[in-house]
Design a protein around this motif. Structure first.
Motif, PDB file in Angstrom:
ATOM      1  N   UNK A  13       0.677  -0.522  -0.058  1.00 33.73           N
ATOM      2  CA  UNK A  13      -0.198  -0.060  -0.098  1.00 33.73           C
ATOM      3  C   UNK A  13       1.372   1.042  -0.327  1.00 33.73           C
ATOM      4  N   UNK A  14       0.742   2.170  -0.821  1.00 37.71           N
ATOM      5  CA  UNK A  14       1.736   3.571  -1.053  1.00 37.71           C
ATOM      6  C   UNK A  14       0.513   4.458  -0.546  1.00 37.71           C
ATOM      7  N   UNK A  15       0.465   5.480   0.010  1.00 40.07           N
ATOM      8  CA  UNK A  15      -0.341   6.766   0.438  1.00 40.07           C
ATOM      9  C   UNK A  15       0.305   8.563   0.521  1.00 40.07           C
ATOM     10  N   UNK A  16      -0.598   9.134  -0.560  1.00 38.92           N
ATOM     11  CA  UNK A  16       0.279  10.327  -0.298  1.00 38.92           C
ATOM     12  C   UNK A  16      -0.990  11.463  -0.536  1.00 38.92           C
ATOM     13  N   UNK A  17      -0.266  12.328   0.999  1.00 40.57           N
ATOM     14  CA  UNK A  17      -1.359  13.482   0.581  1.00 40.57           C
ATOM     15  C   UNK A  17      -2.862  12.946   0.929  1.00 40.57           C
ATOM     16  N   UNK A  18      -3.132  11.574   1.601  1.00 45.42           N
ATOM     17  CA  UNK A  18      -4.170  11.516   1.223  1.00 45.42           C
ATOM     18  C   UNK A  18      -4.521  12.144   2.429  1.00 45.42           C
ATOM     19  N   UNK A  19      -6.242  12.591   2.320  1.00 41.49           N
ATOM     20  CA  UNK A  19      -7.621  13.357   2.450  1.00 41.49           C
ATOM     21  C   UNK A  19      -8.729  12.784   2.404  1.00 41.49           C
ATOM     22  N   UNK A  20      -9.672  12.549   3.143  1.00 37.32           N
ATOM     23  CA  UNK A  20     -11.499  12.077   3.273  1.00 37.32           C
ATOM     24  C   UNK A  20     -11.860  12.918   3.800  1.00 37.32           C
ATOM     25  N   UNK A  21     -13.174  13.894   3.395  1.00 38.75           N
ATOM     26  CA  UNK A  21     -13.836  15.030   4.103  1.00 38.75           C
ATOM     27  C   UNK A  21     -15.608  13.989   3.515  1.00 38.75           C
ATOM     28  N   UNK A  22     -15.586  14.086   4.595  1.00 37.28           N
ATOM     29  CA  UNK A  22     -17.344  13.838   5.128  1.00 37.28           C
ATOM     30  C   UNK A  22     -17.545  15.556   4.807  1.00 37.28           C
ATOM     31  N   UNK A  23     -19.790  15.607   4.859  1.00 35.54           N
ATOM     32  CA  UNK A  23     -20.103  16.801   5.031  1.00 35.54           C
ATOM     33  C   UNK A  23     -19.351  17.191   6.458  1.00 35.54           C
ATOM     34  N   UNK A  24     -19.456  16.511   7.516  1.00 28.03           N
ATOM     35  CA  UNK A  24     -19.734  17.179   8.805  1.00 28.03           C
ATOM     36  C   UNK A  24     -17.822  17.003   9.260  1.00 28.03           C
ATOM     37  N   UNK A  25     -17.035  16.520   8.694  1.00 27.95           N
ATOM     38  CA  UNK A  25     -16.215  15.726   9.348  1.00 27.95           C
ATOM     39  C   UNK A  25     -15.302  15.753   8.003  1.00 27.95           C
ATOM     40  N   UNK A  26     -13.608  15.923   8.420  1.00 30.34           N
ATOM     41  CA  UNK A  26     -12.309  15.967   7.895  1.00 30.34           C
ATOM     42  C   UNK A  26     -12.145  14.362   8.396  1.00 30.34           C
ATOM     43  N   UNK A  27     -12.092  13.143   7.752  1.00 32.74           N
ATOM     44  CA  UNK A  27     -11.515  11.694   8.668  1.00 32.74           C
ATOM     45  C   UNK A  27     -10.077  11.641   8.450  1.00 32.74           C
ATOM     46  N   UNK A  28      -9.921  11.869   6.977  1.00 38.10           N
ATOM     47  CA  UNK A  28      -8.075  12.015   7.183  1.00 38.10           C
ATOM     48  C   UNK A  28      -7.405  12.957   6.295  1.00 38.10           C
ATOM     49  N   UNK A  29      -5.841  13.438   7.534  1.00 39.21           N
ATOM     50  CA  UNK A  29      -5.554  14.561   7.114  1.00 39.21           C
ATOM     51  C   UNK A  29      -4.084  14.764   6.694  1.00 39.21           C
ATOM     52  N   UNK A  30      -4.104  14.308   5.683  1.00 38.24           N
ATOM     53  CA  UNK A  30      -2.809  14.757   4.637  1.00 38.24           C
ATOM     54  C   UNK A  30      -1.858  13.282   5.036  1.00 38.24           C
ATOM     55  N   UNK A  31      -2.427  12.259   5.144  1.00 41.46           N
ATOM     56  CA  UNK A  31      -1.658  10.422   5.327  1.00 41.46           C
ATOM     57  C   UNK A  31      -0.216  10.428   4.355  1.00 41.46           C
ATOM     58  N   UNK A  32       0.571  10.519   4.851  1.00 38.53           N
ATOM     59  CA  UNK A  32       1.877   9.873   3.810  1.00 38.53           C
ATOM     60  C   UNK A  32       1.656   8.573   4.222  1.00 38.53           C
ATOM     61  N   UNK A  33       1.676   7.295   3.819  1.00 42.12           N
ATOM     62  CA  UNK A  33       1.860   5.863   4.578  1.00 42.12           C
ATOM     63  C   UNK A  33       3.012   4.727   3.406  1.00 42.12           C
ATOM     64  N   UNK A  34       3.469   4.042   3.246  1.00 49.20           N
ATOM     65  CA  UNK A  34       3.791   3.066   2.660  1.00 49.20           C
ATOM     66  C   UNK A  34       4.021   1.826   3.804  1.00 49.20           C
ATOM     67  N   UNK A  35       2.956   0.948   3.247  1.00 54.09           N
ATOM     68  CA  UNK A  35       3.006  -0.307   3.687  1.00 54.09           C
ATOM     69  C   UNK A  35       4.091  -0.937   3.037  1.00 54.09           C
ATOM     70  N   UNK A  36       5.052  -2.441   3.468  1.00 55.67           N
ATOM     71  CA  UNK A  36       5.466  -3.295   2.829  1.00 55.67           C
ATOM     72  C   UNK A  36       4.530  -5.032   2.712  1.00 55.67           C
TER      73      UNK A  36
END
Length: 240
Positions: A13-36
């Motif tokens: 898994x490789x995540x770069x600059x991940x944001x996840x926004x819902x209407x009333x919630x900012x669930x993920x705020x800039x996730x950078x992550x590498x899973x080997x």
């Protein structure tokens, strides 16, 4: 077309600059992550820190508002879902089915299902195949859900709170089963839990999430050495 089972991606898994926004919630705020590949990773954090959202994103069930994610070398889509085993925290089993019927039903959805492995785990988990799911205790239902996830031959297994609300005996059995069935040369497990003390010996690496951000990501060994204490004590220091 490349077969996901034989793809030689060291990074599952490789995540770069991940944001996840819902209407009333900012669930993920800039996730950078590498899973080997070849790791059991603990995903830790208080309620609302973004753990379930992150797992659902790896499973291809939710998509980022911004940023990029690769699972097994490609963007999550319908094909990826066939190569990721995801165990949700919610109970998704049908109460009117027997244990054996449940596993047979789930097996119909996946070409990578391992029948012999499922039967072996059923015996190890001391579950009666003829018993109705509605008559199982919460701990037994948790064991059945885990069997369903681990019976698949996939490179990525995602477990969301597999110990939630169950007795110590069932937690111990589940931990033993995960360690026994883990295919370290070709598989990665990401496990979200609040049961840090009991599950700590499983973890090769640990991610601490806080308010949708990665607070800490390191090997369990490095963290214990740096902080001079257990992961459970580190949890207490991080979240206070």
């Amino acid at each position: 077309m490349e077969n996901l089972h034989t793809a030689s991606h060291e990074n599952v898994v490789e995540l770069k600059g991940i944001h996840k926004k819902y209407i009333l919630k900012h669930a993920l705020r800039g996730i950078d992550l590498t899973v080997q590949r070849g790791r059991i990773i603990g995903l830790l954090g208080p309620n609302g820190s973004g753990k379930s959202t992150l797992l659902k994103m790896m499973a291809g069930l939710v998509y980022p508002t911004s940023g990029s994610i690769l699972v097994n070398g490609r963007e999550p889509d319908v094909r990826n879902k066939q190569h990721v085993a995801y165990l949700p925290e919610i109970d998704h089993l049908y109460g009117w089915m027997t244990v054996k019927q449940t596993l047979a039903y789930i097996s119909n959805f996946y070409t990578d299902w391992q029948e012999e492995k499922a039967a072996s785990m059923l015996a190890a988990m001391e579950l009666d195949g003829n018993q109705k799911v509605r008559n199982l205790s919460k701990g037994m239902r948790a064991r059945l859900k885990l069997i369903a996830a681990l019976s698949r031959n996939v490179p990525l297994v995602l477990l969301d709170e597999p110990f939630s609300g169950i007795d110590p005996s069932s937690r111990a059995k589940i931990i033993r089963l995960i360690l026994q069935e883990f295919q370290s040369d070709e598989q990665t497990i990401v496990l979200s839990t609040h049961s840090v003390n009991e599950s700590e010996p499983m973890f090769d690496e640990v991610i601490f999430l806080q308010q949708g951000r990665v607070r800490i990501f390191d090997t369990a060994e490095n963290l214990r050495s740096e902080y001079g204490c257990s992961l459970e004590k580190i949890w207490e220091k991080v979240y206070g």
